[in-house]
Write an enzyme that holds these catalytic residues in place. Sequence first.
Site, short mmCIF file in Angstrom:
data_model
loop_
_atom_site.label_atom_id
_atom_site.label_comp_id
_atom_site.label_asym_id
_atom_site.label_seq_id
_atom_site.Cartn_x
_atom_site.Cartn_y
_atom_site.Cartn_z
N PHE A 440 40.00 37.23 34.86
CA PHE A 440 41.25 37.90 35.22
C PHE A 440 41.39 38.08 36.73
O PHE A 440 42.51 38.01 37.26
CB PHE A 440 41.35 39.24 34.50
N HIS A 441 40.30 38.33 37.43
CA HIS A 441 40.37 38.38 38.89
C HIS A 441 40.81 37.03 39.46
O HIS A 441 41.62 36.97 40.40
CB HIS A 441 39.01 38.79 39.48
N GLU A 442 40.28 35.96 38.92
CA GLU A 442 40.66 34.62 39.39
C GLU A 442 42.13 34.34 39.09
O GLU A 442 42.85 33.78 39.93
CB GLU A 442 39.77 33.58 38.72
#
Length: 515
Positions: A440-442
Site C-alpha cells: 500500500f505504501h508503494e
Amino acid sequence: MVMSDSPEAGGVAVASARAESDLRRRPIATGEVDSDSKDGNLVAEETSSEDSVLGKITGDENKVKNEASVESVHGGGEEKKESGEDRGSKFAYRPSENPAHRRIKESPLSSDAIFRQSHAGLFNLCIVVLVAVNSRLIIENLMKYGWLIKTGFWFSSRSLRDWPLLMCCLTLPIFPLAAFLVEKLARQKRIKESAVISLHIAITTTSLLYPVLVILRCDSAVLSGVTLMLFACIVWLKLVSFVHTNYDMRKGTISVDKVDVVPGSPSVDSSHELSLKSLTYFMVAPTLCYQTSYPRTPCVRKSWVSRQFVKLIIFTGVMGFMIEQYINPIIKNSQHPLKGNLLYAIERILKLSLPCLYVWLCMFYCLFHLWLNILAELLRFGDREFYKDWWNAKTVEEYWRLWNMPVHKWMVRHIYFPCLRHGIPKGVAVIIAFLVSAVFHELCIAVPCHIFKWWAFMGIMFQVPLVLITNYLWDKFQNSMVGNMIFWFSFCILGQPMTVLLYYHDLMNRKGANW
C-alpha cells in the site's frame, strides 16, 4: 560530661551559664516586656534559639531545658516565638559547629541521579535555542532564495485538469453500496456463500484498481494522485473489515481478540440488523474496523472544532512553506543519491533531513491529531486513541504498534490473528503484515508518480531486519535509548530524505523537465 575537657566544650558551657544568668536577671513583668517591645523579645528569641541549636549539636541537656524555660516565659505568643526561633537559628549557626556536609549525595547530572531530577529548565533552553536557530535559517533562506511560494500554490489552472481524479473520488461510494447489497442478499440467503465471497473479492479489488487506472491514464499532479490513492486505500481497508466482520456474524464464529476487549465497550452482536445507516457512519468515521455500534460522545463542541480548524490551517501553511522554501531548492540542487558523488549525496541527505522531519511532524499533527479529532468530534465518535507515544518507542516494532492506531488495529484484527488461527507462526504473520503495508505504501507513492521503482516497498520491508536488530539490543542491554535512537536515525535522518531524493530524480528522469 566528657566533652568538658576540650576548650570548645568549656567555651560552650561558659556561654550557656552566662545566658542562664542573663535570663534570671531579666524582669519578666508584662509591662516591661511590652515597654521593651521588639528588643526584649528579640534578645530572648536569639538566645534561646542559639542554645537550642548548640544543645542539639553538642548534646548538652541544659541548653534544651533553657529553650523550654524561655518558651514557658513567653507562652502567650507561641506562633510568633516559633517563627522568631527559626529566624534566630539561621543567624546563630557557627562555622565550627554546623557541618556543611552531612550525607552522601550525587551530582544532578550523574547517571544514577539524572532521571530523578527535573529538566524543565533545560527543556525550555532547547525550545529557545530551537526557535533562535530556525529563525536564523528562515532569514537566511529568504535572503538567499527570496519568496518562492507562488500564487498558484494552493490552486492553479493545472488543477482543473485533475477533474477525472475528482470524479473518480466522488464515485468511490458505489463500492460500499454494492458490498451492502451483497450482504443483504447473503443475510436473506438468496445467494450461495461461494457467490458472496466471489462478489466481495470482485468489489474490493475493483475499488482499488479503478483509481489506479484513472491516475495512470491522466497526467495529473502528484499531490492529486496521492490524495485519490489514500482515499481508495481507506475505502479498500474499510470494505475488507465490513466483509470480514459480517462473514463472522453469518457463520456465528465471532472471536473477540484480547486487543479489542475494552471494559464497557459494545461487543459485536450477530443478531444485529444490517442497515445502510450504520454502514454510512462507518465509512465516514475515523476508524478502519467495522462494528455494529461505537462509543459516542453526548454532544459536539462547536467552539473546540473551530479552534482545531484554525490550527489545521496554520500547520498546513507551515508544511507548504517548508516544502516550497526548503525542500524544493535542496532537491533541485542535488544529484541522484545512488549515481553521484557519495560525500555530496550524504551532505544533501543530511541537509534535507531537518526540513523533512519538520514536514513529517506537521503532517502527523495535522492528520492524526487535528483532522481525525475534528472528524471524531463532528461524528461524536468516542474512541479517539488515534496514536500513542510512538516518540518513546524502544524498538522499531513498538513504533509500528504506536504510530498509527487505526491501521494497527486493522492489521491485528484482519491480518495477524487470522494468520495465527490458521496455524501460521507469529514471525511469518508479522512479515505478512509488513508485506501488506509495503504494497500500500508503494501504491500511494509509485502510482501518482507513474514510477515503479519499488523504493517505498523496500523501505517498509527493510523495517523487518530493523525490528530484529532493535529487539535484540533491547533484550541484551535493556536500554531504551539505543533502540529509540536507531528509530529516529533510520526514519528521520536517513530514510525519509533518501526516499524523497530517489523519487524526485526518478520522476525528473521520466519527465525530462522540472515540475
